[in-house]
Motif scaffolding. Structure first.
Motif, short mmCIF file in Angstrom:
data_model
loop_
_atom_site.label_atom_id
_atom_site.label_comp_id
_atom_site.label_asym_id
_atom_site.label_seq_id
_atom_site.Cartn_x
_atom_site.Cartn_y
_atom_site.Cartn_z
N GLN A 95 0.83 -1.20 0.00
CA GLN A 95 0.00 0.00 0.00
C GLN A 95 0.87 1.26 0.00
N MET A 96 1.97 1.25 0.71
CA MET A 96 2.85 2.42 0.78
C MET A 96 3.55 2.71 -0.53
N GLN A 97 3.66 1.73 -1.38
CA GLN A 97 4.37 1.94 -2.64
C GLN A 97 3.48 2.55 -3.72
N THR A 98 2.21 2.81 -3.44
CA THR A 98 1.33 3.44 -4.43
C THR A 98 1.48 4.95 -4.35
N ASP A 99 1.24 5.62 -5.49
CA ASP A 99 1.37 7.08 -5.54
C ASP A 99 0.30 7.77 -4.72
N THR A 100 -0.88 7.25 -4.70
CA THR A 100 -1.96 7.90 -3.94
C THR A 100 -1.65 7.93 -2.46
N TYR A 101 -1.09 6.86 -1.95
CA TYR A 101 -0.74 6.81 -0.53
C TYR A 101 0.37 7.81 -0.24
N ASP A 103 1.06 10.58 -1.88
CA ASP A 103 0.49 11.93 -1.93
C ASP A 103 -0.29 12.23 -0.67
N GLU A 104 -1.06 11.26 -0.21
CA GLU A 104 -1.85 11.45 1.00
C GLU A 104 -0.96 11.71 2.21
N MET A 105 0.10 10.91 2.34
CA MET A 105 1.03 11.11 3.46
C MET A 105 1.76 12.44 3.35
N ALA A 106 2.14 12.84 2.14
CA ALA A 106 2.83 14.12 1.98
C ALA A 106 1.89 15.27 2.33
N LYS A 108 -0.63 15.03 4.39
CA LYS A 108 -0.87 14.96 5.82
C LYS A 108 0.29 15.58 6.61
N LEU A 109 1.49 15.38 6.13
CA LEU A 109 2.67 15.93 6.81
C LEU A 109 3.00 17.35 6.36
N GLY A 110 2.27 17.86 5.35
CA GLY A 110 2.44 19.24 4.93
C GLY A 110 3.56 19.46 3.93
N TYR A 111 3.96 18.47 3.19
CA TYR A 111 5.05 18.63 2.23
C TYR A 111 4.57 19.08 0.86
N THR A 112 3.36 18.77 0.46
CA THR A 112 2.85 19.18 -0.86
C THR A 112 1.47 19.79 -0.70
N LYS A 113 1.03 20.41 -1.78
CA LYS A 113 -0.34 20.91 -1.78
C LYS A 113 -0.93 20.73 -3.16
N ASP A 114 -2.19 20.47 -3.19
CA ASP A 114 -2.89 20.38 -4.46
C ASP A 114 -3.18 21.80 -4.94
#
Length: 124
Positions: A95-101, A103-106, A108-114
């Motif tokens: 599950q962690m190796q998918t892009d959606t996960y 993006d979700e973690m990034a 959640k941790l504040g590293y990216t934004k849509d």
């Protein structure tokens, strides 16, 4: 009229013994020599010792086998629990190796934004 005794009507397979035993009956049973008695007694002692040793070893081995079986059952239970945990961890890795996960973690941790998200940073 002569009366016959009732004992004649009874069928016997062994001859009735008289109160006196004859000397020929005594000769049929020879006495056992003291050496033969000692040999028989020694043989009996050896066989009894062997039988006791055998029974003690049987009890000890049975106990050891039951302890080993209990340990084996415990280890099998541990193995099945560890295999279930391993399966769960493999699923998490997959599950962690998918892009959606990622993006979700990034997010959640504040590293990216849509494009639709606004980022507000608060000073610490």
């Amino acid at each position: 009229m002569i009366r016959k005794p009732a004992a004649n009507n009874v069928v016997t397979f062994r001859p009735q013994k008289t109160a006196q035993t004859s000397s020929s009956d005594r000769l049929d049973h020879r006495p056992i020599s003291p050496k033969a008695r000692r040999r028989r007694l020694a043989w009996l002692a050896i066989m009894c010792t062997f039988l006791v040793w055998f029974l003690v070893e049987l009890i000890i081995q049975t106990g050891r086998i039951s302890e080993a079986e209990a340990a084996l059952a415990q280890k099998r239970a541990q193995i099945s629990a560890l295999q279930a945990r391993q399966k769960q961890l493999r699923e998490q890795i997959r599950q962690m190796q998918t892009d959606t996960y990622m993006d979700e973690m990034a997010r959640k941790l504040g590293y990216t934004k849509d494009d639709r998200e606004e980022l507000y940073l608060t000073p610490k």
